[in-house]
Design a protein around this motif. Structure first.
Motif, PDB file in Angstrom:
ATOM      1  N   LEU A   1       1.267  -2.695  -8.966  1.00  0.00           N
ATOM      2  CA  LEU A   1      -0.065  -3.266  -9.146  1.00  0.00           C
ATOM      3  C   LEU A   1       0.002  -4.613  -9.865  1.00  0.00           C
ATOM      4  CD1 LEU A   1      -2.066  -0.052 -10.120  1.00  0.00           C
ATOM      5  CD2 LEU A   1      -1.793  -1.113  -7.869  1.00  0.00           C
TER       6      LEU A   1
ATOM      7  N   ASP B   1     -10.385   1.371  -5.029  1.00  0.00           N
ATOM      8  CA  ASP B   1      -9.897   2.719  -4.740  1.00  0.00           C
ATOM      9  C   ASP B   1      -9.651   3.486  -6.032  1.00  0.00           C
ATOM     10  OD1 ASP B   1      -8.793   4.682  -2.729  1.00  0.00           O
ATOM     11  OD2 ASP B   1      -7.015   4.395  -3.976  1.00  0.00           O
ATOM     12  N   ARG B   2      -9.082   2.826  -7.024  1.00  0.00           N
ATOM     13  CA  ARG B   2      -8.833   3.486  -8.312  1.00  0.00           C
ATOM     14  C   ARG B   2     -10.148   3.828  -8.999  1.00  0.00           C
ATOM     15  NH1 ARG B   2      -7.664   1.318 -13.290  1.00  0.00           N
ATOM     16  NH2 ARG B   2      -7.379  -0.755 -12.384  1.00  0.00           N
TER      17      ARG B   2
ATOM     18  N   ARG C   1       2.520   1.799  -3.354  1.00  0.00           N
ATOM     19  CA  ARG C   1       1.557   2.323  -4.329  1.00  0.00           C
ATOM     20  C   ARG C   1       1.317   3.809  -4.101  1.00  0.00           C
ATOM     21  NH1 ARG C   1      -3.923   3.177  -3.510  1.00  0.00           N
ATOM     22  NH2 ARG C   1      -5.200   3.361  -5.405  1.00  0.00           N
TER      23      ARG C   1
ATOM     24  N   ARG D   1       0.832  -1.210   0.000  1.00  0.00           N
ATOM     25  CA  ARG D   1       0.000   0.000   0.000  1.00  0.00           C
ATOM     26  C   ARG D   1       0.866   1.260   0.000  1.00  0.00           C
ATOM     27  NH1 ARG D   1      -2.824  -3.148   3.859  1.00  0.00           N
ATOM     28  NH2 ARG D   1      -4.905  -3.788   3.140  1.00  0.00           N
TER      29      ARG D   1
ATOM     30  N   LEU E   1      -7.425  -2.146  -3.956  1.00  0.00           N
ATOM     31  CA  LEU E   1      -6.737  -1.151  -4.776  1.00  0.00           C
ATOM     32  C   LEU E   1      -7.521  -0.852  -6.048  1.00  0.00           C
ATOM     33  CD1 LEU E   1      -3.009  -2.265  -4.377  1.00  0.00           C
ATOM     34  CD2 LEU E   1      -4.329  -0.644  -2.999  1.00  0.00           C
TER      35      LEU E   1
END
Length: 206
Positions: free
Chosen positions: A117, A140-141, A71, A68, A137
Motif C-alpha cells: 500500500l 475497499d478498506r 494486496r 491488486r 484500495l
C-alpha cells in the motif's frame, strides 16, 4: 483417457498454474519494492519469474493487476485460514476479545500488506492510474471497516456512530501508521498490534 488420468492431469495443471502465479507475484513484489512501481516493467517481472510477458498480462492485465493481487495475497495473512475469515469469526465474542483479536491480526497482516500500500501511495504522486488504484484500495478498506463497525453496533458495543467507528478503524489500519511506528520508529509488530488494540478499545467501546 481414463477418469483417473483426467483427474491427475487436471490436478497437475492446477498446481502448475498456482506455482506460476506465485512465482510471478513473488517476482513482482521483489522488483516493486526494490525499484518502485514506475521502475518496474512487466518484462522485468516476466523475466524474473521465468515466464512470458503474455503470461503475466493474461493473468494480471498489467502492473495495477499485479498490485491488486499482491494486496489480496497479503491480506490473507500467514495463517492456514484467511485473516478476514478469522476476523469475521471473532464477531460473536465479547467486544474486548474482538478488538484484541483485531490487534493480533494487525500484527500479522500489516507487515505483509503495508509495503504494498505504501508503494501505491508513493507512486500515486506521479501516476494518475496509480492514484485511482490508491483511491480504489482505500475505499475497499473503508467498506471492510464499515462492516466491522456495523457488526459491533448491532451487538450494542459501540459508544460512537457506525460512521465514526468505521473511520477510526480505517485510520488505525492505514499503512501510514505502520510506517510511522514500525518502519520509522522500529516498533516490533507485536507492540504495534497491541497499540492498535488498546487504541481501538479506548476509541470505540462503551
Amino acid at each position: 483417457m481414463s477418469e483417473v488420468k483426467r483427474r491427475y492431469d487436471s490436478g497437475a495443471r492446477k498446481r502448475q498454474a498456482e506455482e506460476t502465479r506465485a512465482a510471478v507475484l513473488d517476482a513482482a513484489q521483489r522488483l516493486f519494492l526494490a525499484n518502485g512501481y514506475a521502475g518496474t516493467a512487466i518484462a522485468d517481472v516476466a523475466a524474473a519469474a521465468g515466464v512470458s510477458v503474455e503470461t503475466v498480462y493474461k493473468r494480471f492485465r498489467g502492473k495495477a493487476g499485479l498490485v491488486r493481487a499482491l494486496r489480496e495475497r497479503a491480506l490473507a495473512g500467514s495463517g492456514p485460514v484467511h485473516a478476514e475469515q478469522r476476523s469475521d469469526a471473532l464477531r460473536g465474542e465479547d467486544p474486548h476479545t474482538i478488538v484484541r483479536g483485531w490487534g493480533l491480526l494487525a500484527a500479522e497482516v500489516a507487515p505483509l500488506v503495508a509495503p504494498i500500500l505504501l508503494l501505491v501511495r508513493d507512486g500515486a504522486v506521479h501516476d494518475h492510474d496509480l492514484a485511482r488504484l490508491r483511491d480504489e484500495l482505500d475505499d475497499d478498506r473503508l467498506r471492510r471497516m464499515t462492516d466491522n463497525a456495523r457488526a459491533l453496533h448491532e451487538r450494542g458495543h459501540l459508544r460512537v456512530s457506525v460512521e465514526e467507528a468505521a473511520e477510526l478503524l480505517w485510520t488505525y489500519t492505514a499503512p501510514e501508521l505502520f510506517e510511522l511506528l514500525v518502519l520509522r520508529r522500529g516498533w516490533p509488530a507485536e507492540r504495534f498490534g497491541a497499540f492498535v488494540a488498546d487504541a481501538l478499545a479506548a476509541a470505540l467501546l462503551g
